[in-house]
Scaffold this motif. Structure first.
Motif, PDB file in Angstrom:
ATOM      1  N   PHE A   4     -13.152   8.012   9.671  1.00 47.05           N
ATOM      2  CA  PHE A   4     -11.910   7.272   9.495  1.00 47.05           C
ATOM      3  C   PHE A   4     -10.770   7.965  10.227  1.00 47.05           C
ATOM      4  CE2 PHE A   4     -14.662   6.779   5.874  1.00 47.05           C
ATOM      5  CZ  PHE A   4     -14.518   5.473   5.447  1.00 47.05           C
ATOM      6  N   THR A   5      -9.833   7.189  10.725  1.00 43.14           N
ATOM      7  CA  THR A   5      -8.567   7.759  11.190  1.00 43.14           C
ATOM      8  C   THR A   5      -7.867   8.362   9.980  1.00 43.14           C
ATOM      9  OG1 THR A   5      -8.335   6.109  12.938  1.00 43.14           O
ATOM     10  CG2 THR A   5      -6.321   7.224  12.223  1.00 43.14           C
ATOM     11  N   LYS A   6      -7.405   9.602  10.107  1.00 44.37           N
ATOM     12  CA  LYS A   6      -6.723  10.294   9.019  1.00 44.37           C
ATOM     13  C   LYS A   6      -5.251   9.878   9.026  1.00 44.37           C
ATOM     14  CE  LYS A   6      -5.963  14.991   7.227  1.00 44.37           C
ATOM     15  NZ  LYS A   6      -6.176  16.443   7.517  1.00 44.37           N
ATOM     16  N   HIS A  18      -5.683   6.662   2.755  1.00 36.10           N
ATOM     17  CA  HIS A  18      -5.868   7.929   3.471  1.00 36.10           C
ATOM     18  C   HIS A  18      -6.641   7.761   4.767  1.00 36.10           C
ATOM     19  CE1 HIS A  18      -4.328  11.287   0.953  1.00 36.10           C
ATOM     20  NE2 HIS A  18      -4.299  10.315   0.055  1.00 36.10           N
ATOM     21  N   GLY A  19      -7.394   6.673   4.885  1.00 29.83           N
ATOM     22  CA  GLY A  19      -8.211   6.502   6.079  1.00 29.83           C
ATOM     23  C   GLY A  19      -8.256   5.068   6.565  1.00 29.83           C
ATOM     24  N   ILE A  20      -8.572   4.925   7.842  1.00 31.21           N
ATOM     25  CA  ILE A  20      -8.800   3.619   8.461  1.00 31.21           C
ATOM     26  C   ILE A  20     -10.176   3.683   9.120  1.00 31.21           C
ATOM     27  CG2 ILE A  20      -7.991   1.943  10.159  1.00 31.21           C
ATOM     28  CD1 ILE A  20      -5.242   3.415  10.020  1.00 31.21           C
ATOM     29  N   ALA A  54       0.848  -1.191   0.000  1.00 31.16           N
ATOM     30  CA  ALA A  54       0.000   0.000   0.000  1.00 31.16           C
ATOM     31  C   ALA A  54       0.882   1.239   0.000  1.00 31.16           C
ATOM     32  CB  ALA A  54      -0.902  -0.001   1.228  1.00 31.16           C
ATOM     33  N   THR A  55       0.352   2.335  -0.516  1.00 34.10           N
ATOM     34  CA  THR A  55       1.051   3.614  -0.531  1.00 34.10           C
ATOM     35  C   THR A  55       0.405   4.543   0.483  1.00 34.10           C
ATOM     36  OG1 THR A  55       1.561   3.357  -2.885  1.00 34.10           O
ATOM     37  CG2 THR A  55       1.723   5.573  -1.968  1.00 34.10           C
ATOM     38  N   LEU A  56       1.215   5.221   1.279  1.00 31.94           N
ATOM     39  CA  LEU A  56       0.698   6.145   2.274  1.00 31.94           C
ATOM     40  C   LEU A  56       0.786   7.582   1.760  1.00 31.94           C
ATOM     41  CD1 LEU A  56       2.254   4.697   5.560  1.00 31.94           C
ATOM     42  CD2 LEU A  56       0.052   4.170   4.496  1.00 31.94           C
ATOM     43  N   PRO A  57      -0.091   8.457   2.237  1.00 31.70           N
ATOM     44  CA  PRO A  57      -0.060   9.865   1.804  1.00 31.70           C
ATOM     45  C   PRO A  57       1.083  10.616   2.472  1.00 31.70           C
ATOM     46  CG  PRO A  57      -1.721   9.557   3.491  1.00 31.70           C
ATOM     47  CD  PRO A  57      -1.193   8.184   3.183  1.00 31.70           C
ATOM     48  N   ASP A  58       1.350  11.796   1.960  1.00 32.40           N
ATOM     49  CA  ASP A  58       2.329  12.678   2.598  1.00 32.40           C
ATOM     50  C   ASP A  58       1.798  13.136   3.948  1.00 32.40           C
ATOM     51  OD1 ASP A  58       4.064  12.519   0.424  1.00 32.40           O
ATOM     52  OD2 ASP A  58       3.204  14.299  -0.552  1.00 32.40           O
ATOM     53  N   SER A  59       2.700  13.397   4.860  1.00 35.64           N
ATOM     54  CA  SER A  59       2.316  13.856   6.198  1.00 35.64           C
ATOM     55  C   SER A  59       1.492  15.135   6.119  1.00 35.64           C
ATOM     56  CB  SER A  59       3.574  14.110   7.032  1.00 35.64           C
ATOM     57  OG  SER A  59       3.230  14.528   8.332  1.00 35.64           O
ATOM     58  N   PRO A  64      -9.427  -0.072   4.939  1.00 37.81           N
ATOM     59  CA  PRO A  64      -8.867   1.136   4.345  1.00 37.81           C
ATOM     60  C   PRO A  64      -9.867   2.009   3.594  1.00 37.81           C
ATOM     61  CG  PRO A  64      -8.495  -0.692   2.886  1.00 37.81           C
ATOM     62  CD  PRO A  64      -9.221  -1.262   4.077  1.00 37.81           C
ATOM     63  N   LEU A  65      -9.577   3.298   3.591  1.00 39.61           N
ATOM     64  CA  LEU A  65     -10.216   4.250   2.676  1.00 39.61           C
ATOM     65  C   LEU A  65      -9.135   4.615   1.672  1.00 39.61           C
ATOM     66  CD1 LEU A  65     -12.784   6.048   2.110  1.00 39.61           C
ATOM     67  CD2 LEU A  65     -11.523   7.880   3.272  1.00 39.61           C
ATOM     68  N   ASN A  66      -9.268   4.114   0.459  1.00 34.19           N
ATOM     69  CA  ASN A  66      -8.258   4.320  -0.574  1.00 34.19           C
ATOM     70  C   ASN A  66      -8.685   5.434  -1.515  1.00 34.19           C
ATOM     71  OD1 ASN A  66      -6.252   2.102  -0.120  1.00 34.19           O
ATOM     72  ND2 ASN A  66      -8.104   0.855  -0.296  1.00 34.19           N
ATOM     73  N   CYS A  67      -7.749   6.331  -1.789  1.00 28.41           N
ATOM     74  CA  CYS A  67      -8.043   7.496  -2.617  1.00 28.41           C
ATOM     75  C   CYS A  67      -6.953   7.641  -3.673  1.00 28.41           C
ATOM     76  CB  CYS A  67      -8.095   8.763  -1.765  1.00 28.41           C
ATOM     77  SG  CYS A  67      -9.086   8.598  -0.248  1.00 28.41           S
TER      78      CYS A  67
END
Length: 208
Positions: A194-196, A174-176, A83-88, A162-165
């Motif tokens: 969702f957890t951000k 992006h979310g859990i 999975a890919t995570l977003p920028d902080s 997951p919330l995938n965007c």
């Protein structure tokens, strides 16, 4: 979920809970819970790190996130990918379409899904979601609201999914799935919360 999927999604992870409470394993490449897909990988969890401020008696306080370490490496293939995570700190725009997936209930009080479900949910910006007619002060800036149309949402059993965007053509987690309304799933102006993930990038990096 209220929308059945017709394509196979392998981003979701199942936590399987045997008799011993701390003996977890992760299911990768899962799609049907009632049949063998031939793509599954089951790997034991060697360690779990919960956020130290997580309080199971107060989910709305936030910090609904944990890191799981696998006892052995997964095999990456067409069914199992990283999975890919977003920028902080990255914040999605209001009405940005994302996809939630899971095996939760298909309606309030309804049956749990056996086939992985997906639903497209638009992000509800914090300025709207925190209005008293929506979630009010229950929602925090470290959370993402998505849905709220009274038709589609996450539901019981989807928690942790997951919330995938898609951002610049790449799907990011992006979310859990954290919580929903006690009034039921798909409740109008009570979007899934969702957890951000972007709020916890520093925490993730400091614990891996």
């Amino acid at each position: 979920m209220t929308e059945h999927i017709f394509s196979i999604w392998f981003i979701n992870v199942i936590l399987v809970f045997p008799q011993r409470v701390l003996n977890f394993r992760v299911g990768l490449g899962e799609h049907s819970l009632s049949a063998s897909d031939g793509t599954e990988q089951y790997i034991s969890v060697s360690s779990i790190k919960q956020h130290k401020r997580w309080n199971s008696s107060n989910v709305a306080a936030g910090y609904d996130i944990a890191i799981l370490w696998l006892a052995s490496s997964a095999t990456l293939n067409s069914a199992v990918q990283l999975a890919t995570l977003p920028d902080s700190g990255y914040t999605l725009a209001n009405n940005y379409d994302c996809v939630v997936t899971g095996w939760g209930r298909t309606s309030t009080g309804g049956p749990l899904a056996t086939i992985l479900q997906e639903a497209t949910l638009p992000v509800v910006g914090y300025s709207t979601c925190s209005l008293s007619s929506w979630w009010g002060t229950t929602v925090k800036t470290t959370m993402i609201c998505a849905g709220g149309d009274g038709v589609k949402s996450a539901c019981n059993g989807d928690s942790g999914g997951p919330l995938n965007c898609a951002v610049n053509g790449v799907y990011q987690v992006h979310g859990i799935v954290s919580f929903g309304s006690s009034l039921g799933c798909n409740y109008y102006r009570k979007p899934s919360v969702f957890t951000k993930v972007s709020s916890y990038i520093s925490w993730i990096n400091s614990n891996i």
